[in-house]
Design an enzyme around this catalytic site. Structure first.
Site, short mmCIF file in Angstrom:
data_model
loop_
_atom_site.label_atom_id
_atom_site.label_comp_id
_atom_site.label_asym_id
_atom_site.label_seq_id
_atom_site.Cartn_x
_atom_site.Cartn_y
_atom_site.Cartn_z
N HIS A 1 4.78 4.42 12.56
CA HIS A 1 5.00 4.41 11.10
C HIS A 1 6.07 5.45 10.77
O HIS A 1 5.85 6.64 10.97
CB HIS A 1 3.66 4.76 10.44
CG HIS A 1 3.69 4.81 8.94
ND1 HIS A 1 3.30 3.75 8.17
CD2 HIS A 1 4.04 5.80 8.08
CE1 HIS A 1 3.40 4.09 6.88
NE2 HIS A 1 3.85 5.33 6.80
N CYS B 1 5.13 9.39 -0.04
CA CYS B 1 3.74 9.80 0.00
C CYS B 1 3.56 10.73 -1.18
O CYS B 1 4.24 11.74 -1.27
CB CYS B 1 3.41 10.51 1.31
SG CYS B 1 1.77 11.26 1.27
N ASN C 1 9.52 4.22 3.23
CA ASN C 1 9.31 3.68 4.58
C ASN C 1 10.64 3.08 5.02
O ASN C 1 11.50 2.79 4.20
CB ASN C 1 8.27 2.56 4.54
CG ASN C 1 6.88 3.06 4.16
OD1 ASN C 1 6.45 2.90 3.03
ND2 ASN C 1 6.20 3.68 5.09
N HIS D 1 9.11 7.04 8.11
CA HIS D 1 9.80 7.17 6.82
C HIS D 1 11.24 7.56 7.10
O HIS D 1 11.52 8.27 8.06
CB HIS D 1 9.10 8.22 5.95
CG HIS D 1 7.81 7.73 5.37
ND1 HIS D 1 7.72 7.21 4.10
CD2 HIS D 1 6.57 7.63 5.90
CE1 HIS D 1 6.47 6.82 3.87
NE2 HIS D 1 5.75 7.06 4.96
N ARG E 1 0.83 -1.20 0.00
CA ARG E 1 0.00 0.00 0.00
C ARG E 1 0.87 1.26 0.00
O ARG E 1 1.09 1.88 -1.02
CB ARG E 1 -0.94 -0.04 1.23
CG ARG E 1 -2.19 0.80 1.09
CD ARG E 1 -1.99 2.25 1.34
NE ARG E 1 -1.45 2.53 2.67
CZ ARG E 1 -0.98 3.73 3.03
NH1 ARG E 1 -0.99 4.74 2.18
NH2 ARG E 1 -0.48 3.93 4.24
ZN ZN Z 1 3.69 6.48 5.05
#
Ligand code: ZN
Length: 312
Positions: free
Chosen positions: A207, A240, A249, A209, A13
């Site tokens: 989460h 993104c 990521n 990056h 995703r």
């Molecule tokens: Zn992200």
């Protein structure tokens, strides 16, 4: 045995959505099967957003229909509104992830709605998925900094968390996301510790990056500040499409190496994660940012360094 830190594979995703190279449905299913093969049990598989906005996710229903249903393996769909939630229910996702942004300007630009409006939409989304037994996560994006407003006050995060948890259907997990990759371990630790103190029984997820090379240090800091799940993506792919200069990521295999050697169990097989990352690299015709697939593990060479490595 100490508790397992959950690793959530987000390459299908968050990883793919900003890739120009459009993956076929079969390639996405193959990627998800590889993730399961290395021991991943939660996978952010699809996103139910408008196909015009994120063309890479246009086949979300087809991907979900082709995934193997395995006991203990959970597929997460990203849903940003009522329609997305309805699609996630129809596609039989095990979990949904809904996003609220911690900055008003970013929220207006990215979601086309104020923070207050997205919190209202969350109530609607939670109501839609309630009957289906789908597990829910709310991600608070840009928790550690916003490209438009700069620093985010910890009190802003705390008030969004309070609002979410005081509703009639609070999420079962809250994720704090460093959407633009600006966090450092100090603020990761302080913000997660504060939320953990606020809600000691709520599972927390992080989460990161690696935009400014602090992603792995942040992941370790989060694991020490009480998070139960970390997002990562094989090869460190991703970004993104709506965040300026956001890069990948943190890479699953690099993260597993770090956690393994820090005695934090994850249940993921490192050698196979490296193989999966190399496979993904070939599929994307990219030089993915993850480093372990190039350097190999240490101390025992669990993976034969193949010809592809030699040629680099
Ligand atoms: Zn992200």
């Amino acid at each position: 045995m100490s508790k397992i830190l959950e690793i959530i594979e987000v390459s299908p995703r968050d990883g793919l959505q900003s890739e120009e190279n459009i993956f076929s449905t079969e390639q996405k299913v193959a990627l998800i099967n590889r993730a399961i093969g290395i021991g991943i049990r939660r996978i952010e598989a699809v996103s139910f957003v408008h196909p015009k906005r994120v063309p890479q996710m246009a086949d979300a229903e087809q991907v979900m229909a082709l995934l193997p249903r395995i006991d203990g393996v959970s597929y997460i769909g990203l849903a940003l509104n009522a329609l997305g939630a309805e699609r996630a229910v129809a596609a039989e996702c095990d979990e949904i992830n809904y996003v609220v942004l911690a900055s008003e300007t970013f929220s207006q630009n990215n979601q086309g709605a104020s923070i207050a409006q997205t919190l209202e939409t969350w109530d609607l989304v939670a109501r839609i998925v309630a009957a289906s037994g789908i597990k829910t996560t709310v991600t608070i994006g840009a928790s550690f900094g916003c490209p438009f407003e700069g620093e985010i006050k910890p009190s802003t995060i705390e008030s969004i968390v309070s609002r979410l948890m005081s509703g009639s259907r609070p999420p079962q997990e809250i994720s704090l996301a460093d959407t633009i990759g600006v966090a450092v371990p100090d603020n990761v630790e302080s913000i997660f510790s504060a939320v953990h103190e606020q809600l000691p029984n709520l599972p927390l997820r992080a989460h990161f990056h690696n935009t400014r090379n602090t992603g792995y240090a942040n992941a370790l800091a989060a694991s020490r500040a009480g998070v139960s799940a970390l997002d990562s993506s094989l090869g460190g792919i991703g970004g993104c499409p709506f965040a300026p200069a956001a890069t990948g990521n943190i890479a699953t295999e690099d993260l597993i190496y770090l956690l393994d050697r820090s005695n934090i169990p994850t249940g993921i097989k490192l050698g196979e994660a490296i193989e999966a990352s190399r496979w993904l690299n070939e599929q994307l015709h990219n030089d993915n940012p993850g480093l372990l697939a190039r350097a190999g593990p240490f101390p025992s060479l669990q993976v034969e360094l193949g010809e592809q490595h030699e040629r680099r």
